[in-house]
Design a protein around this motif. Sequence first.
Motif, PDB file in Angstrom:
ATOM      1  N   TRP A  10     -58.576  -4.965 125.690  1.00  0.00           N
ATOM      2  CA  TRP A  10     -57.646  -4.145 124.924  1.00  0.00           C
ATOM      3  C   TRP A  10     -57.586  -2.739 125.500  1.00  0.00           C
ATOM      4  O   TRP A  10     -58.603  -2.170 125.895  1.00  0.00           O
ATOM      5  CB  TRP A  10     -58.077  -4.081 123.452  1.00  0.00           C
ATOM      6  CG  TRP A  10     -58.346  -5.420 122.836  1.00  0.00           C
ATOM      7  CD1 TRP A  10     -59.549  -5.891 122.394  1.00  0.00           C
ATOM      8  CD2 TRP A  10     -57.398  -6.466 122.622  1.00  0.00           C
ATOM      9  NE1 TRP A  10     -59.408  -7.165 121.902  1.00  0.00           N
ATOM     10  CE2 TRP A  10     -58.094  -7.544 122.028  1.00  0.00           C
ATOM     11  CE3 TRP A  10     -56.032  -6.611 122.862  1.00  0.00           C
ATOM     12  CZ2 TRP A  10     -57.475  -8.742 121.677  1.00  0.00           C
ATOM     13  CZ3 TRP A  10     -55.408  -7.790 122.515  1.00  0.00           C
ATOM     14  CH2 TRP A  10     -56.120  -8.840 121.939  1.00  0.00           C
ATOM     15  N   VAL A  11     -56.384  -2.165 125.523  1.00  0.00           N
ATOM     16  CA  VAL A  11     -56.259  -0.771 125.942  1.00  0.00           C
ATOM     17  C   VAL A  11     -56.859   0.109 124.852  1.00  0.00           C
ATOM     18  O   VAL A  11     -56.460   0.044 123.694  1.00  0.00           O
ATOM     19  CB  VAL A  11     -54.782  -0.398 126.188  1.00  0.00           C
ATOM     20  CG1 VAL A  11     -54.639   1.109 126.394  1.00  0.00           C
ATOM     21  CG2 VAL A  11     -54.233  -1.152 127.397  1.00  0.00           C
ATOM     22  N   GLN A 209     -41.105  -0.548 116.868  1.00  0.00           N
ATOM     23  CA  GLN A 209     -40.351  -0.430 118.118  1.00  0.00           C
ATOM     24  C   GLN A 209     -41.107   0.361 119.186  1.00  0.00           C
ATOM     25  O   GLN A 209     -41.141  -0.027 120.340  1.00  0.00           O
ATOM     26  CB  GLN A 209     -38.968   0.190 117.862  1.00  0.00           C
ATOM     27  CG  GLN A 209     -38.112  -0.656 116.934  1.00  0.00           C
ATOM     28  CD  GLN A 209     -36.708  -0.145 116.787  1.00  0.00           C
ATOM     29  OE1 GLN A 209     -36.490   1.059 116.634  1.00  0.00           O
ATOM     30  NE2 GLN A 209     -35.736  -1.032 116.818  1.00  0.00           N
ATOM     31  N   ALA A 210     -41.687   1.475 118.826  1.00  0.00           N
ATOM     32  CA  ALA A 210     -42.493   2.254 119.755  1.00  0.00           C
ATOM     33  C   ALA A 210     -43.967   2.134 119.376  1.00  0.00           C
ATOM     34  O   ALA A 210     -44.315   1.611 118.311  1.00  0.00           O
ATOM     35  CB  ALA A 210     -42.042   3.716 119.744  1.00  0.00           C
ATOM     36  N   ALA A 219     -51.126  -0.111 119.612  1.00  0.00           N
ATOM     37  CA  ALA A 219     -50.394  -1.283 119.125  1.00  0.00           C
ATOM     38  C   ALA A 219     -48.951  -0.937 118.788  1.00  0.00           C
ATOM     39  O   ALA A 219     -48.555   0.232 118.741  1.00  0.00           O
ATOM     40  CB  ALA A 219     -51.093  -1.852 117.885  1.00  0.00           C
ATOM     41  N   LYS A 220     -48.172  -1.981 118.566  1.00  0.00           N
ATOM     42  CA  LYS A 220     -46.920  -1.907 117.832  1.00  0.00           C
ATOM     43  C   LYS A 220     -47.112  -2.694 116.538  1.00  0.00           C
ATOM     44  O   LYS A 220     -48.008  -3.539 116.442  1.00  0.00           O
ATOM     45  CB  LYS A 220     -45.759  -2.484 118.641  1.00  0.00           C
ATOM     46  CG  LYS A 220     -45.341  -1.641 119.837  1.00  0.00           C
ATOM     47  CD  LYS A 220     -44.083  -2.198 120.490  1.00  0.00           C
ATOM     48  CE  LYS A 220     -43.634  -1.345 121.671  1.00  0.00           C
ATOM     49  NZ  LYS A 220     -42.344  -1.829 122.259  1.00  0.00           N
ATOM     50  N   ARG A 265     -47.843  -7.573 110.798  1.00  0.00           N
ATOM     51  CA  ARG A 265     -48.550  -8.004 112.000  1.00  0.00           C
ATOM     52  C   ARG A 265     -48.621  -6.862 112.999  1.00  0.00           C
ATOM     53  O   ARG A 265     -47.752  -5.973 113.002  1.00  0.00           O
ATOM     54  CB  ARG A 265     -47.845  -9.204 112.650  1.00  0.00           C
ATOM     55  CG  ARG A 265     -47.648 -10.383 111.716  1.00  0.00           C
ATOM     56  CD  ARG A 265     -46.779 -11.458 112.353  1.00  0.00           C
ATOM     57  NE  ARG A 265     -46.412 -12.500 111.394  1.00  0.00           N
ATOM     58  CZ  ARG A 265     -45.474 -13.424 111.600  1.00  0.00           C
ATOM     59  NH1 ARG A 265     -44.820 -13.436 112.761  1.00  0.00           N
ATOM     60  NH2 ARG A 265     -45.191 -14.317 110.682  1.00  0.00           N
ATOM     61  N   VAL A 266     -49.627  -6.902 113.851  1.00  0.00           N
ATOM     62  CA  VAL A 266     -49.752  -5.904 114.912  1.00  0.00           C
ATOM     63  C   VAL A 266     -49.815  -6.602 116.262  1.00  0.00           C
ATOM     64  O   VAL A 266     -50.337  -7.714 116.389  1.00  0.00           O
ATOM     65  CB  VAL A 266     -50.983  -4.993 114.718  1.00  0.00           C
ATOM     66  CG1 VAL A 266     -50.854  -4.163 113.462  1.00  0.00           C
ATOM     67  CG2 VAL A 266     -52.271  -5.791 114.705  1.00  0.00           C
ATOM     68  N   GLN A 267     -49.258  -5.933 117.260  1.00  0.00           N
ATOM     69  CA  GLN A 267     -49.293  -6.411 118.638  1.00  0.00           C
ATOM     70  C   GLN A 267     -50.129  -5.426 119.445  1.00  0.00           C
ATOM     71  O   GLN A 267     -49.713  -4.300 119.708  1.00  0.00           O
ATOM     72  CB  GLN A 267     -47.869  -6.497 119.210  1.00  0.00           C
ATOM     73  CG  GLN A 267     -47.806  -7.061 120.622  1.00  0.00           C
ATOM     74  CD  GLN A 267     -46.406  -7.026 121.213  1.00  0.00           C
ATOM     75  OE1 GLN A 267     -45.599  -6.162 120.855  1.00  0.00           O
ATOM     76  NE2 GLN A 267     -46.110  -7.954 122.113  1.00  0.00           N
ATOM     77  N   LEU A 268     -51.315  -5.830 119.834  1.00  0.00           N
ATOM     78  CA  LEU A 268     -52.227  -4.943 120.540  1.00  0.00           C
ATOM     79  C   LEU A 268     -51.832  -4.815 122.014  1.00  0.00           C
ATOM     80  O   LEU A 268     -51.444  -5.793 122.656  1.00  0.00           O
ATOM     81  CB  LEU A 268     -53.658  -5.462 120.431  1.00  0.00           C
ATOM     82  CG  LEU A 268     -54.243  -5.540 119.009  1.00  0.00           C
ATOM     83  CD1 LEU A 268     -55.647  -6.142 119.054  1.00  0.00           C
ATOM     84  CD2 LEU A 268     -54.273  -4.172 118.347  1.00  0.00           C
TER      85      LEU A 268
END
Length: 368
Positions: A10-11, A209-210, A219-220, A265-268
């Motif tokens: 993960w960043v 979106q960002a 994350a987004k 939900r989150v997108q890592l």
Amino acid sequence: MPDNRPATDWVRYRDDLETVTPGENHTIDAIIATMTRESETVARRDGRTVRASHAKSTGLLKGEVVVLDNLPPPLRQGLFAAQRSYPAAVRLAQGPGEVLSDSVSTHRGMAIKIFDVEGEKLPGHAGATTQDFVLATGPAFPQGDADSFLAAIGRIERSTGLPEAVKQAVSSTARLANAALKAVGSDSASLGFFGHTRSNPLADAYYSQAALRYGELVAKLGVFPVSPALVAMIDRTIDTDTDPDAFRNAVIAYFREHDAEFEIRVQLCTDLDRMPVEDASVVWPEDESPYRPVARLLLPRQDAYGAARQDWFDQKLSFQPAHALAAFRPLGSLMRARLRTYRALSEYRHGRNGQFQIEPARIEDLPD
């Protein structure tokens, strides 16, 4: 879903993750000035000052955010760190900074204000106990940074005074073009922005979106309809030719009969080259990092558009990216512009309308 990636995949968030270009503050000043002029044009025409974006609300709702139990460690960040529930207010709205007939189909927004949130807040929000997520349809923004957004809103400002029939024709053309792209498995953020499908707003997915800071990670965030009655509406269209408020009336009718359940939900972020922080126009690949559930947004049956609630949600309240935990600080050029722009335009709107900005401390402060 279980996540067995090592932490190094993960960043990690760090304070120097962003790159501020020379002249960015000047660009943001110009964005504020341009959007203020647009609001002034609308006010002269309509006799009132409305939000500079997402002016026309379609649903004004109260519910709760319930954090899921047994989340894997990477997802346990900020207010999602432990299983519990939070009261929440939700405002659904069409995209433009003017009130238009629903025959002018544009992108939509979902703004969520979560209450009873403890923890360090961003500057200007210290002492408050709310967290706002300001979301819109589409996983990426049509413009990647503040400079390109300034160029785009300059064109929107010039079109604000055009007759509604012209805007309807433009959105219809964009909607048909975007539908053709979707039919072959593609999509366009710009076409979706100006020609969104005529679906029920409750059937849409909404995205940050960002990028944003996600505690120790980046994350987004997205909100997706999951209850069966919502999922059943995803491919249905609404007739907007005879009812200028068709979307609002569809939301009101839905909540007379049904509850609604969404998944947060989150997108890592896993790679800053493929998932950049500074370019909001890039769709982060879901095959590399899918959206993972962290909470449910539960909205019970209710009067989704009472007059007292409209006065609060549409006039008194402000939903801003800057209303946030430090752990969820918005990131990147576009988000840095939003942090200042939302605040400045909210102050302008409330000042022109002779109202104080109110940040409620409790969900009970909002009318039923």
